[in-house]
Write a protein that holds these residues in place. Structure first.
Motif: not given
Length: 373
Positions: A243-248
């Motif tokens: 999940w892109p948001q989780h990566i950040i």
């Protein structure tokens, strides 16, 4: 980039993956440019899936292919002045020009310019474009929300959306829309009930290879980390679930750690980063569930606790589960719709519903359902 400057939405600093979507989009650009027609290309996904980042990448592909990308908002669809502003064009026309210079005073004179405002409709303006035009509408789910489109403008908006969608403007014009899982139903309120089969995308998690590539770029290219990044990349990927948001959520504490630890990737540092990243991730979950009281969260958690993570079920089963939690039929329907609007649940192509973010599903059940009867 300082860790304090990293945002978890907007264009991606490092982008990988989504190749199938990009290839499909590019093929559609070519097809509609050749036919001198248009359509709507819709990208739906839960908050944090990377919709805005993908819209940005697709707009760059469009520009490279000879299209003019224009960011719009909802009122651009009914306001000619707003559309002209977005196109960097003036709605004014100079109709006459005259100048009179006084002969008695050197340098003294008067300049008269008569200006009138051109009467344009949205369709007139769009038809007048020379280059293929890509209109980009983010947060497009707002189209279906009450009062976003004024009642007196719904007719105009419906007409414009249909003309674009059906390719009736005589030019290559495409609407690229991104929004939550309710976006397609919002378009239906304006008479658009059917999309070209491969022009509707349900955006999910990144594949593992792309996820690891994004994490690596952040750690090495941005963070200038020292040492072998393999353990850090794999550990963050295990928590981010694509999940892109989780990566950040994990990149923020990682870059902060590098800034104060000579950019060295230690095992102790990784443990601290994972702990801090988990806190950011939980903040995201709380944000997704905002305005839903604790007892309603508990009812929702119990309603989905028997649904396997990353699976779907029917609306009826979820509603019945909510009613078993003590809600009336009206209250259950209201909570279901709220969860849908906030991206907690979404509808899939088969008509079933599920929680699009697997780790959010786990968090919701663990926090609000387990141990409760």
């Amino acid at each position: 980039m300082s860790s304090d400057m990293i945002e978890d939405r907007g264009p991606a600093e490092y982008f990988h993956g989504r190749k199938e979507i990009i290839n499909t989009f590019n093929s559609k650009l070519k097809r509609y440019q050749d036919k001198k027609r248009g359509t709507t290309f819709l990208i739906q996904g839960a908050p944090g899936a990377g919709k805005t980042a993908l819209l940005d990448v697709l707009s760059k592909h469009a520009k490279k292919n000879g299209w003019k990308p224009i960011l719009i908002n909802t009122n651009t669809l009914w306001s000619p002045d707003e559309l002209l502003r977005r196109l960097d064009k003036s709605g004014r026309q100079i109709t006459s020009f005259s100048a009179e210079a006084g002969v008695d005073h050197v340098g003294h004179g008067s300049l008269n310019i008569n200006i009138k405002t051109a009467a344009h409709t949205i369709s007139d303006i769009l038809r007048g474009q020379k280059k293929p035009l890509l209109l980009i509408l983010d947060e497009a789910q707002t189209l279906g929300m009450p009062d976003v489109v004024p009642s007196e403008m719904k007719g105009v908006t419906t007409s414009v959306l249909k003309e674009i969608h059906n390719g009736d403007l005589g030019r290559p014009i495409m609407l690229l829309a991104g929004g939550l899982g309710t976006t397609e139903s919002g378009f239906r309120t304006f008479g658009i009930s059917r999309f070209d089969g491969d022009c509707t995308v349900q955006l999910g998690r990144l594949d593992k290879k792309s996820e690891c590539a994004v994490i690596r770029d952040w750690l090495i290219e941005e963070g200038r980390a020292k040492g072998d990044p393999h353990t850090w990349i794999q550990s963050i990927a295990e928590q981010a679930h694509g999940w892109p948001q989780h990566i950040i959520s994990y990149i923020k504490p990682a870059l902060k750690h590098f800034e104060s630890n000579n950019r060295f990737m230690s095992d102790e540092g990784l443990e601290l980063v994972l702990e801090e990243g988990a806190k950011y991730r939980e903040m995201y979950y709380e944000k997704r569930a905002h305005d839903i009281d604790k007892e309603l969260r508990e009812a929702l958690a119990r309603a989905v606790m028997d649904v396997p993570v990353d699976s779907t079920t029917t609306r009826t089963i979820i509603i019945n589960g909510l009613r078993q939690g003590g809600l009336t039929k009206k209250e259950a329907g209201k909570l279901f719709n709220q969860a849908l609007e906030q991206g907690i649940i979404d509808q899939r192509k088969d008509g079933d519903y599920g929680i699009p973010i697997p780790s959010f599903h786990t968090w919701l059940v663990d926090e609000y359902a387990k141990g409760k009867s």
